[in-house]
Design an enzyme around this catalytic site. Structure first.
Site, PDB file in Angstrom:
ATOM      1  N   TYR A  83       7.905   9.307  16.341  1.00  0.00           N
ATOM      2  CA  TYR A  83       7.846   9.043  15.101  1.00  0.00           C
ATOM      3  C   TYR A  83       9.231   9.962  14.489  1.00  0.00           C
ATOM      4  CZ  TYR A  83       6.513   9.339   9.887  1.00  0.00           C
ATOM      5  OH  TYR A  83       6.382   9.213   8.708  1.00  0.00           O
ATOM      6  N   SER A 126       0.774  -1.274   0.019  1.00  0.00           N
ATOM      7  CA  SER A 126       0.058  -0.056  -0.138  1.00  0.00           C
ATOM      8  C   SER A 126       0.737   1.153  -0.097  1.00  0.00           C
ATOM      9  CB  SER A 126      -0.908   0.038   1.275  1.00  0.00           C
ATOM     10  OG  SER A 126      -0.214  -0.002   2.612  1.00  0.00           O
ATOM     11  N   CYS A 183      10.119   1.375   2.623  1.00  0.00           N
ATOM     12  CA  CYS A 183       8.711   2.170   2.772  1.00  0.00           C
ATOM     13  C   CYS A 183       8.003   1.735   3.909  1.00  0.00           C
ATOM     14  CB  CYS A 183       7.771   2.151   1.589  1.00  0.00           C
ATOM     15  SG  CYS A 183       8.657   3.000   0.145  1.00  0.00           S
ATOM     16  N   ASP A 227       8.323  -9.487   8.227  1.00  0.00           N
ATOM     17  CA  ASP A 227       8.519  -8.538   9.141  1.00  0.00           C
ATOM     18  C   ASP A 227       9.801  -7.815   9.178  1.00  0.00           C
ATOM     19  OD1 ASP A 227       8.455  -7.057  11.717  1.00  0.00           O
ATOM     20  OD2 ASP A 227       7.956  -8.715  12.887  1.00  0.00           O
ATOM     21  N   VAL A 228      10.052  -6.539   8.583  1.00  0.00           N
ATOM     22  CA  VAL A 228      11.390  -6.187   8.717  1.00  0.00           C
ATOM     23  C   VAL A 228      12.027  -5.675   9.811  1.00  0.00           C
ATOM     24  CG1 VAL A 228      10.778  -4.840   6.562  1.00  0.00           C
ATOM     25  CG2 VAL A 228      10.282  -3.938   8.732  1.00  0.00           C
ATOM     26  N   LEU A 249       3.270   4.549  -0.138  1.00  0.00           N
ATOM     27  CA  LEU A 249       4.351   4.776  -0.805  1.00  0.00           C
ATOM     28  C   LEU A 249       5.098   3.578  -1.519  1.00  0.00           C
ATOM     29  CD1 LEU A 249       5.761   7.362   1.472  1.00  0.00           C
ATOM     30  CD2 LEU A 249       4.179   7.639  -0.495  1.00  0.00           C
ATOM     31  N   PHE A 263       1.294  13.049   2.368  1.00  0.00           N
ATOM     32  CA  PHE A 263       1.024  11.962   0.911  1.00  0.00           C
ATOM     33  C   PHE A 263      -0.131  11.091   1.087  1.00  0.00           C
ATOM     34  CE2 PHE A 263       4.832  13.395  -0.558  1.00  0.00           C
ATOM     35  CZ  PHE A 263       5.183  12.968  -1.774  1.00  0.00           C
ATOM     36  N   THR A 316      -1.467   8.368   1.659  1.00  0.00           N
ATOM     37  CA  THR A 316      -1.275   7.215   1.893  1.00  0.00           C
ATOM     38  C   THR A 316      -2.757   6.634   2.865  1.00  0.00           C
ATOM     39  OG1 THR A 316      -0.534   7.768   4.192  1.00  0.00           O
ATOM     40  CG2 THR A 316       1.070   7.163   2.322  1.00  0.00           C
TER      41      THR A 316
END
Length: 253
Positions: A159, A15, A84, A57-58, A17, A192, A194
Site C-alpha cells: 500500500y 462509497s 479515489c 475497472d480502472v 471518499l 477517514f 470509509t
C-alpha cells in the site's frame, strides 16, 4: 476553475471518499460521471445526485477508455477528474507463512498506482481538447495518495509503495501538462471514515482514533471532498500533495 456546469469524472464513486467527492461536485453544479465496480451502489448514488454511472475497472485500459468516451459523449470533454479508487490489504513482506505472495503485491500496485495513472492519462488527454478559460486552464486532476506514502507501517509495504508512486507522479505530471493548462494535485488522507475502517470493531476504531492529535475522530468523506473542491477552484494550486490527517504521524505498527 468554476465548478458549475463542468464535466467531472470520479473513480471509486460508489462509497467512501469517492462518493463524498461525487456528491460535493454535484452540489456545486458539476455534471458528474461516477465510476466504480460496485454496480448496485453506483446506480443508487448516481440516481441521488443526477450523475452518470459507469461500471469500470480502472486497471483495464479498454474499460477506462470506454468510460471516458461515454462520459465525453454525455457531458462533454472532462474538466475535473478525481481518482479515489483503491484497495488496502495488509500483509508483511515476510510473514509467518513465508514471503508475501507476489501477485498480492502486484494487485495493490495495479489498482492504486497503475489504475490512477490509467485514468490520469485518459482524462488529461480529454481535457486537452477543451477550450481554455481566461487563465488558460482546461482541466484539473486530483489523485488520492495516503500518509502511508510517508510513514508506511509494518504490513503496509504494498500500500505504501503504491501511494508513494501516486505522490511521485504528481509533480512531473503537473509540469508536463502545464503547456495544455491542466493542473495535477494529490491529497494524502490519514484516517477517514470509509467502509474499510468503519467495518472494523468498535475497539479497533477507538484504538485508531486515540492516535490522532486533533480532532480525535475519523475524517469525514465530505472533509476530503472539501479539499478537492478547493483544489479545483484555486487555480494556483498545482503540483502539490497535501496531507489531510489531523496531525497524525504514524508509528511503525
Amino acid at each position: 476553475m468554476n465548478i458549475d456546469g463542468m464535466p467531472a469524472i470520479v473513480t471509486g464513486a460508489a462509497s467512501g471518499l469517492g462518493e463524498g467527492t461525487a456528491r460535493a461536485l454535484a452540489a456545486k453544479g458539476a455534471k458528474v460521471t461516477l465510476l466504480d465496480m460496485n454496480g448496485d451502489r453506483l446506480e443508487q448514488v448516481a440516481a441521488e445526485i443526477g450523475g452518470l454511472p459507469i461500471l469500470c475497472d480502472v486497471t483495464d485500459a479498454t474499460d477506462a477508455e470506454v468510460a471516458v468516451a461515454k462520459a465525453h459523449e454525455t457531458h462533454g470533454a472532462c474538466a475535473i477528474a478525481v481518482n479515489c479508487a483503491g484497495i488496502a490489504p495488509a500483509a508483511k513482506i515476510v510473514g509467518r507463512d513465508g514471503p508475501m505472495d507476489l501477485d498480492a503485491f502486484r494487485r495493490v500496485i495495479e489498482v492504486n498506482l497503475i489504475g490512477t495513472f490509467n485514468m490520469l492519462r485518459l482524462t488529461a488527454a480529454d481535457m486537452a481538447t477543451r477550450e481554455p478559460n481566461e487563465d488558460g486552464e482546461r482541466g484539473v486532476v486530483v489523485n488520492t495518495a495516503s500518509i502511508a506514502a510517508f510513514e508506511g507501517q509494518i504490513g503496509q509495504a504494498a500500500y505504501a509503495a503504491s501511494k508513494g508512486g501516486v505522490v511521485g507522479l504528481t509533480l512531473p505530471a503537473a509540469r508536463e501538462f502545464a503547456r495544455t493548462g491542466v493542473r495535477v494535485n494529490a491529497i494524502a488522507p490519514g484516517l477517514f471514515g470509509t467502509p474499510m475502517l468503519l467495518g472494523m470493531s468498535q475497539e479497533v476504531q477507538d484504538s485508531l482514533t486515540s492516535t490522532l492529535p486533533f480532532p480525535q475522530r475519523f475524517g469525514k468523506p465530505e472533509e476530503y471532498a472539501a479539499l478537492v473542491v478547493h483544489m479545483v477552484e484555486n487555480t494556483v494550486m498545482n503540483g502539490e500533495c497535501v496531507r489531510l490527517d489531523s496531525a497524525l504521524r504514524m508509528q511503525p505498527r
